[in-house]
Scaffold this active site. Structure first.
Site, PDB file in Angstrom:
ATOM      1  CB  SER A  28     -13.399   6.301  -0.198  1.00  0.00           C
ATOM      2  OG  SER A  28     -12.471   6.214  -1.265  1.00  0.00           O
ATOM      3  CD  GLU A  29     -12.275   2.504  -4.379  1.00  0.00           C
ATOM      4  OE1 GLU A  29     -12.676   1.355  -4.673  1.00  0.00           O
ATOM      5  OE2 GLU A  29     -12.777   3.529  -4.858  1.00  0.00           O
ATOM      6  CG  LEU A  30     -10.333  -1.180   2.684  1.00  0.00           C
ATOM      7  CD1 LEU A  30     -10.714  -2.645   2.715  1.00  0.00           C
ATOM      8  CD2 LEU A  30      -9.523  -0.880   1.431  1.00  0.00           C
ATOM      9  CG  MET A  31     -15.183   3.162   4.752  1.00  0.00           C
ATOM     10  SD  MET A  31     -15.596   4.845   5.315  1.00  0.00           S
ATOM     11  CE  MET A  31     -14.884   4.811   6.970  1.00  0.00           C
ATOM     12  CB  VAL A  39      -8.220   6.907  -2.912  1.00  0.00           C
ATOM     13  CG1 VAL A  39      -8.580   5.749  -3.843  1.00  0.00           C
ATOM     14  CG2 VAL A  39      -8.421   8.234  -3.623  1.00  0.00           C
TER      15      VAL A  39
END
Length: 252
Positions: free
Chosen positions: A35-38, A32
């Protein structure tokens, strides 16, 4: 629209529009977080491929924390906004060193993690109901609760998010909101221009951001900085871009 009606609609749309993603299939803290940073300022389609490559290179927090920043930046290439990779690396190092990451405040204390990113992690990784806002969520609420209004503040949207969210199933709730918001954007509904906080992304071609990306691409690819300078120094953006990369700690 009542809260019950709204929730019923969101879950119906969530079932119809559900998108399978590796961080949904395995909603661990690490998946998570990555993915959140990406996904900040990057479309899901671009992230899907890069996420798999990145997590293959760094399968867990410890391996990412142990890597050199240059390795991390090399694996990040193609996503842009390279400071996100630096923040992710520093966050992994902090977590590997034992800093607590169980509360919203813990997460916000990590490098590069704002309150909305932290809220997403609380819901997706921990199943702790936490209201937060991002682009797709903002789109849903602008469409259903603020139609025809202008300069809508996020604090007003956040109040309605908190009032209408499903606290028993926050992970599934926000996934459904995200998928529905993606559809509304594609249909041109719930326009983000109605948000007080919306800023249209500046053009990439010819920008300082483009030059920063080009310098860093060459640098992490192994080209000596002296060669990069010789080839790019005539561009008026070069000196400012290089100074910024050094100041940010992306180039030694």
């Amino acid at each position: 629209m009542t809260t019950d009606d709204f929730q019923a609609l969101i879950y119906q749309k969530g079932r119809e529009l559900y998108r399978s993603m590796p961080w949904r299939d395995q909603p661990t803290l690490y998946y998570v977080l990555v993915s959140e940073l990406m996904l900040q300022q990057t479309q899901v389609a671009r992230v899907l491929t890069k996420f798999m490559e990145f997590t293959a290179a760094f399968p867990d927090i410890k391996s990412l924390a142990a890597a050199e920043l240059t390795e991390v930046l090399r694996a990040w290439q193609g996503l842009g906004y390279n400071r996100r990779a630096q923040y992710l690396h520093r966050a992994a190092q902090a977590i590997a060193a034992g800093v607590p990451v169980t509360t919203l405040d813990d997460l916000v204390a990590l490098p590069g993690i704002g309150v909305n990113t932290a809220g997403a992690i609380m819901n997706y990784a921990y199943q702790v109901p936490t209201p937060f806002i991002e682009t797709n969520i903002r789109t849903v609420y602008l469409n259903h609760f603020f139609a025809g209004q202008e300069a809508v503040a996020d604090r007003d949207i956040l109040t309605v998010v908190e009032q209408t969210m499903d606290r028993a199933n926050p992970r599934q709730w926000f996934w459904a909101l995200m998928d529905y918001g993606n559809e509304l954007k594609a249909q041109g509904k719930g326009k983000l221009s109605a948000s007080r906080h919306y800023t249209k992304q500046s053009q990439f071609t010819g920008s300082l951001r483009q030059m920063r990306g080009e310098i860093l691409r060459r640098y992490v690819g192994g080209q000596p900085l002296a060669e990069i300078t010789a080839e790019l120094q005539d561009d008026p953006r070069f000196a400012t871009a290089l100074d910024g990369l050094r100041r940010d700690g992306l180039i030694a």
